[in-house]
Every structure is written in C-alpha cells, then in structure tokens.
Design a protein around this motif. Structure first.
Motif, PDB file in Angstrom:
ATOM      1  N   TYR A 260       1.258  -1.160   0.217  1.00 29.70           N
ATOM      2  CA  TYR A 260       0.273   0.263   0.075  1.00 29.70           C
ATOM      3  C   TYR A 260       0.505   1.553  -0.161  1.00 29.70           C
ATOM      4  CZ  TYR A 260      -3.068   3.117   2.101  1.00 29.70           C
ATOM      5  OH  TYR A 260      -3.463   4.762   1.936  1.00 29.70           O
ATOM      6  N   ARG A 261       1.949   0.968   0.350  1.00 26.27           N
ATOM      7  CA  ARG A 261       2.593   2.667   0.939  1.00 26.27           C
ATOM      8  C   ARG A 261       3.504   2.730  -0.295  1.00 26.27           C
ATOM      9  NH1 ARG A 261       4.320   0.673   6.163  1.00 26.27           N
ATOM     10  NH2 ARG A 261       6.253  -0.069   5.728  1.00 26.27           N
ATOM     11  N   SER A 262       3.818   1.998  -1.019  1.00 26.45           N
ATOM     12  CA  SER A 262       4.191   2.444  -2.466  1.00 26.45           C
ATOM     13  C   SER A 262       3.821   2.990  -3.696  1.00 26.45           C
ATOM     14  CB  SER A 262       4.221   1.016  -3.285  1.00 26.45           C
ATOM     15  OG  SER A 262       3.667   0.296  -3.379  1.00 26.45           O
ATOM     16  N   TYR A 263       2.451   3.160  -3.207  1.00 29.16           N
ATOM     17  CA  TYR A 263       1.724   4.093  -4.511  1.00 29.16           C
ATOM     18  C   TYR A 263       2.100   5.557  -3.812  1.00 29.16           C
ATOM     19  CZ  TYR A 263      -2.413   5.296  -6.807  1.00 29.16           C
ATOM     20  OH  TYR A 263      -3.331   6.082  -8.020  1.00 29.16           O
ATOM     21  N   PHE A 264       2.686   5.234  -2.896  1.00 31.48           N
ATOM     22  CA  PHE A 264       2.753   7.035  -2.289  1.00 31.48           C
ATOM     23  C   PHE A 264       4.157   7.948  -2.721  1.00 31.48           C
ATOM     24  CE2 PHE A 264       0.438   6.102   1.358  1.00 31.48           C
ATOM     25  CZ  PHE A 264      -0.191   6.599   0.998  1.00 31.48           C
ATOM     26  N   ARG A 265       4.765   7.207  -3.502  1.00 33.91           N
ATOM     27  CA  ARG A 265       6.097   7.840  -4.221  1.00 33.91           C
ATOM     28  C   ARG A 265       5.840   7.964  -5.343  1.00 33.91           C
ATOM     29  NH1 ARG A 265       7.217   2.192  -5.304  1.00 33.91           N
ATOM     30  NH2 ARG A 265       7.508   2.237  -7.125  1.00 33.91           N
ATOM     31  N   ARG A 266       6.646   9.337  -5.469  1.00 35.82           N
ATOM     32  CA  ARG A 266       6.215  10.072  -6.352  1.00 35.82           C
ATOM     33  C   ARG A 266       6.124  10.275  -7.823  1.00 35.82           C
ATOM     34  NH1 ARG A 266       5.219  15.990  -5.701  1.00 35.82           N
ATOM     35  NH2 ARG A 266       5.146  16.163  -3.571  1.00 35.82           N
ATOM     36  N   ASP A 267       7.634   9.162  -7.728  1.00 36.12           N
ATOM     37  CA  ASP A 267       8.026   7.904  -9.323  1.00 36.12           C
ATOM     38  C   ASP A 267       7.047   7.204  -9.583  1.00 36.12           C
ATOM     39  OD1 ASP A 267       9.131   6.743  -7.817  1.00 36.12           O
ATOM     40  OD2 ASP A 267      10.968   6.498  -8.555  1.00 36.12           O
ATOM     41  N   TYR A 268       5.901   7.178  -8.984  1.00 33.28           N
ATOM     42  CA  TYR A 268       5.252   4.885  -8.557  1.00 33.28           C
ATOM     43  C   TYR A 268       5.058   5.171  -9.891  1.00 33.28           C
ATOM     44  CZ  TYR A 268       1.401   2.177  -8.491  1.00 33.28           C
ATOM     45  OH  TYR A 268       0.733   0.993  -8.484  1.00 33.28           O
ATOM     46  N   HIS A 269       5.120   3.711 -10.170  1.00 37.85           N
ATOM     47  CA  HIS A 269       4.083   3.670 -12.017  1.00 37.85           C
ATOM     48  C   HIS A 269       3.463   2.085 -11.589  1.00 37.85           C
ATOM     49  CE1 HIS A 269       3.038   2.890 -15.715  1.00 37.85           C
ATOM     50  NE2 HIS A 269       2.415   4.169 -15.660  1.00 37.85           N
ATOM     51  N   PRO A 270       2.469   2.035 -12.364  1.00 37.81           N
ATOM     52  CA  PRO A 270       1.966   0.198 -12.387  1.00 37.81           C
ATOM     53  C   PRO A 270       2.721  -1.144 -12.011  1.00 37.81           C
ATOM     54  CG  PRO A 270      -0.045   1.742 -12.340  1.00 37.81           C
ATOM     55  CD  PRO A 270       1.078   2.117 -12.076  1.00 37.81           C
ATOM     56  N   SER A 271       3.583  -0.147 -14.021  1.00 40.35           N
ATOM     57  CA  SER A 271       4.882  -1.234 -13.963  1.00 40.35           C
ATOM     58  C   SER A 271       5.665  -1.596 -13.608  1.00 40.35           C
ATOM     59  CB  SER A 271       5.194  -0.802 -15.537  1.00 40.35           C
ATOM     60  OG  SER A 271       5.587   0.724 -15.492  1.00 40.35           O
ATOM     61  N   GLN A 272       6.196  -0.909 -12.545  1.00 42.57           N
ATOM     62  CA  GLN A 272       7.255  -0.981 -11.325  1.00 42.57           C
ATOM     63  C   GLN A 272       7.693  -2.006 -10.569  1.00 42.57           C
ATOM     64  OE1 GLN A 272       7.804   2.283  -9.685  1.00 42.57           O
ATOM     65  NE2 GLN A 272       7.885   3.877 -11.273  1.00 42.57           N
ATOM     66  N   GLU A 273       5.569  -2.701 -10.880  1.00 37.69           N
ATOM     67  CA  GLU A 273       5.188  -3.872  -9.642  1.00 37.69           C
ATOM     68  C   GLU A 273       4.502  -5.156  -9.923  1.00 37.69           C
ATOM     69  OE1 GLU A 273       2.734  -2.441  -6.638  1.00 37.69           O
ATOM     70  OE2 GLU A 273       4.733  -1.214  -5.876  1.00 37.69           O
ATOM     71  N   CYS A 274       4.767  -6.307 -10.429  1.00 43.95           N
ATOM     72  CA  CYS A 274       3.724  -7.152 -10.548  1.00 43.95           C
ATOM     73  C   CYS A 274       4.337  -7.791 -11.852  1.00 43.95           C
ATOM     74  CB  CYS A 274       2.147  -7.381 -10.551  1.00 43.95           C
ATOM     75  SG  CYS A 274       1.905  -6.573 -10.057  1.00 43.95           S
ATOM     76  N   SER A 275       4.478  -8.619 -12.484  1.00 43.90           N
ATOM     77  CA  SER A 275       4.780  -9.267 -14.177  1.00 43.90           C
ATOM     78  C   SER A 275       3.761  -9.386 -14.980  1.00 43.90           C
ATOM     79  CB  SER A 275       5.723 -10.961 -13.348  1.00 43.90           C
ATOM     80  OG  SER A 275       5.894 -11.083 -14.538  1.00 43.90           O
ATOM     81  N   THR A 276       3.481  -8.741 -15.826  1.00 43.91           N
ATOM     82  CA  THR A 276       2.533  -8.995 -17.064  1.00 43.91           C
ATOM     83  C   THR A 276       2.674 -10.706 -17.699  1.00 43.91           C
ATOM     84  OG1 THR A 276       2.984  -7.023 -17.363  1.00 43.91           O
ATOM     85  CG2 THR A 276       1.602  -8.190 -18.872  1.00 43.91           C
ATOM     86  N   SER A 277       4.117 -10.794 -17.811  1.00 41.87           N
ATOM     87  CA  SER A 277       4.336 -12.667 -18.771  1.00 41.87           C
ATOM     88  C   SER A 277       3.712 -13.691 -17.319  1.00 41.87           C
ATOM     89  CB  SER A 277       5.876 -12.285 -18.353  1.00 41.87           C
ATOM     90  OG  SER A 277       6.568 -11.448 -19.638  1.00 41.87           O
ATOM     91  N   GLN A 278       4.203 -13.326 -16.261  1.00 39.31           N
ATOM     92  CA  GLN A 278       3.407 -14.033 -15.962  1.00 39.31           C
ATOM     93  C   GLN A 278       1.842 -14.331 -15.717  1.00 39.31           C
ATOM     94  OE1 GLN A 278       3.788 -13.377 -11.295  1.00 39.31           O
ATOM     95  NE2 GLN A 278       3.985 -15.638 -10.573  1.00 39.31           N
ATOM     96  N   ALA A 279       1.741 -13.268 -15.561  1.00 43.85           N
ATOM     97  CA  ALA A 279       0.262 -13.030 -15.755  1.00 43.85           C
ATOM     98  C   ALA A 279      -1.110 -13.568 -17.419  1.00 43.85           C
ATOM     99  CB  ALA A 279      -0.479 -11.703 -15.474  1.00 43.85           C
ATOM    100  N   VAL A 280      -0.269 -12.949 -18.474  1.00 48.94           N
ATOM    101  CA  VAL A 280      -0.310 -14.265 -18.875  1.00 48.94           C
ATOM    102  C   VAL A 280      -0.168 -14.995 -19.735  1.00 48.94           C
ATOM    103  CG1 VAL A 280       0.371 -13.578 -21.487  1.00 48.94           C
ATOM    104  CG2 VAL A 280      -0.274 -11.093 -20.456  1.00 48.94           C
ATOM    105  N   ALA A 281       0.844 -16.039 -18.574  1.00 54.46           N
ATOM    106  CA  ALA A 281       0.892 -17.604 -18.763  1.00 54.46           C
ATOM    107  C   ALA A 281      -0.178 -18.210 -18.071  1.00 54.46           C
ATOM    108  CB  ALA A 281       2.430 -17.109 -18.363  1.00 54.46           C
ATOM    109  N   TYR A 282      -0.153 -17.249 -16.726  1.00 49.84           N
ATOM    110  CA  TYR A 282      -1.900 -17.371 -16.510  1.00 49.84           C
ATOM    111  C   TYR A 282      -2.710 -18.063 -16.887  1.00 49.84           C
ATOM    112  CZ  TYR A 282      -5.495 -19.995 -13.040  1.00 49.84           C
ATOM    113  OH  TYR A 282      -6.257 -20.400 -12.475  1.00 49.84           O
TER     114      TYR A 282
END
Length: 294
Positions: A260-282
């Motif tokens: 939850y706290r990571s969203y407060f970073r000024r340079d935050y962007h969702p692409s910095q977290e999680c894995s699209t490749s993993q999601a697509v693979a599932y």
C-alpha cells in the motif's frame, strides 16, 4: 505496452474473456477448516459486482476526455474485463445465497456506497468534470490494491496446500491475472486527465479505511450467518487475519501495508510492480479462460 519489473516490455492487447464457472460442487467452506479465510475471500463476491459496475460507469464517462488512441484502446479493454469480473463474481454471490448465507444486507450497503456516496451527482460543466476526475483518482488507488492482491494469488501456494476448491482458485487467479494484466490503465488514465500528486495521495489515504470498514463488515456478517458456524461462538477476529497471513492463506496485514505504501512514491508507476508475463502465462492455462477461448 506493459513493462515487466525486470525491464522486459510486454505488448498486451486487453480483452475480455467470456469465462464461466460451475459452482454446483463448491463446499460452503471451500478452504477446508478455514471459515475465516473462506469468508475473507467471499467478501470479494459481494463487494466486486457493484464496485466493478461502478468502475465501468466512471470509465465510460471519461472516454470523451481521452486524447491518446492507445490509452483509449486500453480503457475499452479495461471496461470489458471489469464487466466480466462483475458477472463472474455475481455468479459466486448468487451461489452463496443458495448455500444459506445471508448477503442481502451487506450487498445493499455496498450498492448504497457506490451509488449514493460515489455515484453521479447533479453537477454540470467544470464541477461535473472535477467529480469525475476525483473518482478516477480513487479507482487508480483501488486498482493498485487489486493488482497487489492479484500478484499475491498468482505467487502464493498456501491455498493449494490447504486443499482449496480448484474452481474457486481458478476464479481468483483468473481475476488476479487480469488485474495484473491491466494494472496500469487506471493510473495512466488519471495521469492523462489530471495527474496531481496531492489528489493521488488524498485518494489513497481515503480508500484504505473505507476498504477496511467494508471488508470487516462483510466478514463479520458472513460468519454470523454461516449455518455451519451456528452455535459455535466462532466470529471474525483481527488475529485470524494475522494467522492466515503467516500460513500464506491470505496476504497478511504487514505485507499488504508495505505494498500500500509504495503508491505514495512520486515516481510510482504500476509497471514497476508485478509481472505481465506471469499474468499472461496463467491466462494461457486457466481452465475457465481456456474454455472461453474454445
């Protein structure tokens, strides 16, 4: 275009998958001997249909504000996916009632929250657009948290070890994978139409207590109406969440707050977290998604 945390670029065209789930053989406690964990997850089936219909309504209203063709395409894909999520969880919600759980009061509270507190207002011109942007900021914050949950369910195997029902696990992982897949859309839309950091922070600070309130009420009401718990004195307790987190049955409070706290970073962007490749693979192996593709 989505960015994997390790820098890999993954080109994904967002699309709705016409999934269907058969709940005929779903046990009341589909995580065996874990009523708290079961009902923690059940809150999603009651909360998400109204919430995701609200997402769709707000994003549809925002379409005239979009000046970028790729973002418009992503938003339309997001709308399609969220509509399907609402339908899938509505089916699970209907099954909960068949099993004897009383969902009427809580679902009514949820619908009031989204329709009255966060719904359309009698506004015009700049005031109407301001209220629209405010809600887009709230959705961006919520989507950060749903991506956190999606990433957790894709990477955690405690529910598998506990013998959780495979159909319910597929629903949770299919939904979680699509949340990861489209995790940047709400944030990119908000940044496109407004992007002010102060509003982003205010929305994120606001959304956590609201979700904690809604989730805790849902768990308490479900456990109170659970016919298998009648007369046992079993009730929802905060330490049950901590215990479930230690067992890797749920994302624990500490893990959740860290994300939850990571969203407060000024340079935050969702692409910095999680894995699209993993999601697509599932999504390429999900039984429900594969059936939808046939």
């Amino acid at each position: 275009m989505s960015t994997h945390p390790d820098g890999e670029l993954v080109d994904v065209t967002l699309r709705a998958r016409n999934v269907a789930f058969d709940w005929t053989n779903l046990p009341l406690h589909y995580v065996p001997d874990e009523p708290f964990v079961t009902h923690w997850a059940n809150v999603m089936h009651m909360l998400l249909p109204a919430g995701e219909r609200w997402f769709v309504e707000v994003f549809t209203q925002a379409l005239p504000l979009i000046r970028d063709d790729r973002l418009r395409e992503d938003v339309l894909g997001f709308i399609g996916q969220e509509s399907t999520h609402a339908s899938a969880h509505q089916g699970a919600q209907d099954h909960l009632r068949v099993q004897g759980l009383d969902t009427t009061r809580y679902v009514g509270e949820i619908e009031w929250f989204f329709e009255q507190r966060l719904g359309n207002r009698e506004l015009t011109g700049a005031a109407a657009e301001e209220w629209l942007v405010e809600r887009l900021s709230l959705i961006a914050s919520i989507e950060h948290l749903t991506a956190v949950l999606g990433d957790w369910i894709l990477n955690s195997h405690g529910l598998d070890r506990a013998g959780a029902d495979p159909t319910m696990l597929d629903l949770l992982r299919w939904h979680g994978a699509e949340e990861v897949e489209h995790r940047s859309v709400a944030f990119d839309l908000y940044m496109h139409v407004d992007g002010r950091y102060a509003r982003r922070v205010r929305s994120h600070v606001t959304i956590l207590p609201a979700l904690v309130w809604l989730w805790s009420r849902g768990i308490r009401q479900l456990m109170a109406s659970d016919p298998m718990l009648a007369g046992t004195g079993t009730r929802a307790r905060w330490r049950d969440w901590t215990r479930a987190g230690r067992l890797n049955l749920l994302p624990g409070p500490t893990e959740f707050l860290r994300s939850y706290r990571s969203y407060f970073r000024r340079d935050y962007h969702p692409s910095q977290e999680c894995s699209t490749s993993q999601a697509v693979a599932y999504l390429a192996t999900s039984p429900a998604a594969l059936s939808a593709a046939d």
